[in-house]
Design an enzyme around this catalytic site. Structure first.
Site, PDB file in Angstrom:
ATOM      1  N   GLY A 131       0.863  -1.184   0.000  1.00 47.16           N
ATOM      2  CA  GLY A 131       0.000   0.000   0.000  1.00 47.16           C
ATOM      3  C   GLY A 131       0.894   1.226   0.000  1.00 47.16           C
ATOM      4  O   GLY A 131       1.414   1.627  -1.035  1.00 47.16           O
ATOM      5  N   ILE A 157      -9.094  -1.436  -5.949  1.00 47.08           N
ATOM      6  CA  ILE A 157      -8.900  -0.776  -7.237  1.00 47.08           C
ATOM      7  C   ILE A 157     -10.210  -0.147  -7.741  1.00 47.08           C
ATOM      8  O   ILE A 157     -11.249  -0.809  -7.803  1.00 47.08           O
ATOM      9  CB  ILE A 157      -8.331  -1.759  -8.288  1.00 47.08           C
ATOM     10  CG1 ILE A 157      -7.076  -2.443  -7.722  1.00 47.08           C
ATOM     11  CG2 ILE A 157      -8.014  -1.031  -9.605  1.00 47.08           C
ATOM     12  CD1 ILE A 157      -5.971  -1.519  -7.213  1.00 47.08           C
ATOM     13  N   HIS A 341     -25.915  20.911  11.605  1.00 46.90           N
ATOM     14  CA  HIS A 341     -27.229  20.321  11.310  1.00 46.90           C
ATOM     15  C   HIS A 341     -27.852  19.637  12.539  1.00 46.90           C
ATOM     16  O   HIS A 341     -28.998  19.171  12.460  1.00 46.90           O
ATOM     17  CB  HIS A 341     -27.122  19.272  10.189  1.00 46.90           C
ATOM     18  CG  HIS A 341     -27.118  19.851   8.806  1.00 46.90           C
ATOM     19  ND1 HIS A 341     -26.089  20.613   8.314  1.00 46.90           N
ATOM     20  CD2 HIS A 341     -28.026  19.772   7.804  1.00 46.90           C
ATOM     21  CE1 HIS A 341     -26.350  20.965   7.067  1.00 46.90           C
ATOM     22  NE2 HIS A 341     -27.524  20.477   6.731  1.00 46.90           N
ATOM     23  N   GLU A 366      -4.681   7.533  -2.520  1.00 46.53           N
ATOM     24  CA  GLU A 366      -3.680   8.297  -3.289  1.00 46.53           C
ATOM     25  C   GLU A 366      -2.507   8.720  -2.387  1.00 46.53           C
ATOM     26  O   GLU A 366      -1.898   9.775  -2.582  1.00 46.53           O
ATOM     27  CB  GLU A 366      -4.347   9.529  -3.900  1.00 46.53           C
ATOM     28  CG  GLU A 366      -3.608  10.160  -5.047  1.00 46.53           C
ATOM     29  CD  GLU A 366      -3.954   9.570  -6.401  1.00 46.53           C
ATOM     30  OE1 GLU A 366      -5.054   8.980  -6.544  1.00 46.53           O
ATOM     31  OE2 GLU A 366      -3.115   9.680  -7.293  1.00 46.53           O
TER      32      GLU A 366
END
Ligand SMILES: Cc1cc2nc3c(=O)[nH]c(=O)nc-3n(C[C@H](O)[C@H](O)[C@H](O)COP(=O)(O)OP(=O)(O)OC[C@H]3O[C@@H](n4cnc5c(N)ncnc54)[C@H](O)[C@@H]3O)c2cc1C
Length: 382
Positions: A131, A157, A341, A366
């Site tokens: 990773g 993926i 909220h 990423e």
């Protein structure tokens, strides 16, 4: 210095904003809930010429720059991150390696279909044992009678398993020298190749309408000319692809944070407590002001990374900084939006609930925050 966007960039922003508000917003909640891949929206993105923004017109792209790409991604993520990551992974990770390193034949064969959005591209780097330590690739590809025979597994993926997925570019070990050093190369594997299988989609925290799967390669045979770039250049190539990809993911963080702020502001002006809108209370105003300020800073950092790339200058450091900054901002902005909220922020009918779940991956995918910190510290000379 000129901080104004060009007319073209402004037009693109308003076009994508209109599309996102009119066509994505009405279906985003349902797509997320049913975990349905947004085929119709991807088709529309292709029709709007958005599936190949930063690629030249000769290969079917929009012939625009990286800044235009970042603006479009930002506007999509302002409304829905699943659609944004589908376009983003397709462009930065799926199409980019073929555009940058592919042979003329690979480009002729794939780029027009990818940039039109007829087919989706994917990039298979991550493995169960690789990773952050992406060089620790275990997938092997060996030459046999002129073909590459691939064995191994990839995980997490994006875009590889939809009905319109065209191909995946994977990293594989193509040799090991006497000292045990791996030669890593990139190889293109078309969907439908025997031995290449896409597993069941993961059950994710967010990005529910995007496609994320494990992949397996079992004696998967592709012709020798499916090598992407020179043999052994795979490591350098994927670092380049990740650098570029970080600009897109940073734009997703800016967009998600902006969407969360817009929703929070709207709600704060409508919701009354103790006899007046909660937007009148300083505690709420401080949250809105802080997030708005952070977004302004993060947007400039992201656009600067895109600008440096478009100028042909080194953008690795700025892209890593933008990715680090915007991922954290997205998490914080969506959390503040949920807080504003109140109980409704915890209910799925309100977009901020989805934003909160969609934000976290931006500090992981990423390259994790810790990996960005490594890249930044290295650039500082630490
Ligand atoms: C929804 C989703 C979509 C994805 N899409 C794709 C895709 O399309 N293609 C693809 O190739 N990958 C994809 N990924 C994979 C993603 O890029 C990886 O999950 C990510 O890079 C982290 O790798 P890992 O999960 O193996 O975590 P690890 O690398 O195991 O990290 C675990 C933890 O250890 C930390 N760590 C590791 N090394 C160090 C170190 N040296 N110093 C300090 N901390 C460290 C990490 O920062 C992290 O906090 C996707 C992931 C997800 C969840």
């Amino acid at each position: 210095m000129d901080f104004d966007l060009s007319d073209d960039h402004r037009l693109l922003r308003s076009t994508v904003r209109e599309f996102a508000e009119q066509e994505i917003a009405p279906v985003a909640e349902e797509l997320d809930r049913t975990k349905a891949f947004p085929y119709e929206l991807v088709k529309r993105l292709g029709e709007l010429n958005l599936m190949g923004i930063p690629f030249p017109e000769e290969v079917g792209g929009a012939g625009a720059d990286t800044l235009a790409y970042a603006i479009a991604v930002e506007e999509l993520a302002r409304i829905d991150s699943s659609v944004a990551i589908t376009l983003c992974a397709h462009t930065s990770l799926g199409t980019q390696p073929i555009y940058l390193f592919g042979t003329d034949e690979q480009k002729r064969d794939w780029l027009p279909r990818l940039t039109a959005g007829e087919r989706l591209g994917a990039f298979g780097l991550t493995e169960p044992e690789a990773g952050s330590d992406a060089g620790n690739v275990q997938t092997r590809a060996t030459l046999d009678g002129g073909d590459w025979v691939i064995n191994g597994a990839k995980q997490f993926i994006t875009n590889a398993g939809t009905d319109i997925s065209g191909c995946v570019v994977i990293t594989a070990v193509t040799d090991v020298d006497a000292r045990g050093r791996k030669e890593i190369s990139n190889i293109l594997v078309p969907n439908g190749t025997p031995g290449y299988e896409q597993g069941t989609p993961y059950r994710k925290m967010g990005w529910n309408a995007s496609d994320t799967r494990p992949l397996t390669f079992t004696d998967c045979r592709v012709p020798g000319d499916h090598l992407v770039g020179p043999r052994g250049a795979g490591f350098k190539q994927f670092l380049r692809v990740l650098d570029i990809g970080r600009i897109g993911v940073a734009a997703m963080g800016v967009g998600l944070a902006q969407g969360a702020l817009d929703e929070a502001l709207k709600y704060a002006k409508e919701r009354k407590a103790f006899g007046q809108p909660i937007s009148r209370y300083q505690a709420i105003q401080a949250k809105l002001a802080d997030v708005a300020t952070e977004i302004a800073a993060a947007r400039l950092l992201t656009y600067n990374a895109a600008y440096l790339k478009d100028q042909g200058r080194d953008f690795s450091l700025t892209a890593a900084q933008a990715k680090l900054k915007t991922g954290r901002l997205a998490v914080r902005a969506s959390e503040e939006a949920v807080q504003i909220h109140g109980g409704y922020g915890y209910i799925e009918e309100y977009p901020v609930c989805r934003f909160y779940r969609d934000a976290k991956i931006l500090t992981i995918g990423e390259g994790t925050d810790e990996v960005q910190q490594m890249v930044i510290a290295r650039a500082l000379g630490a």
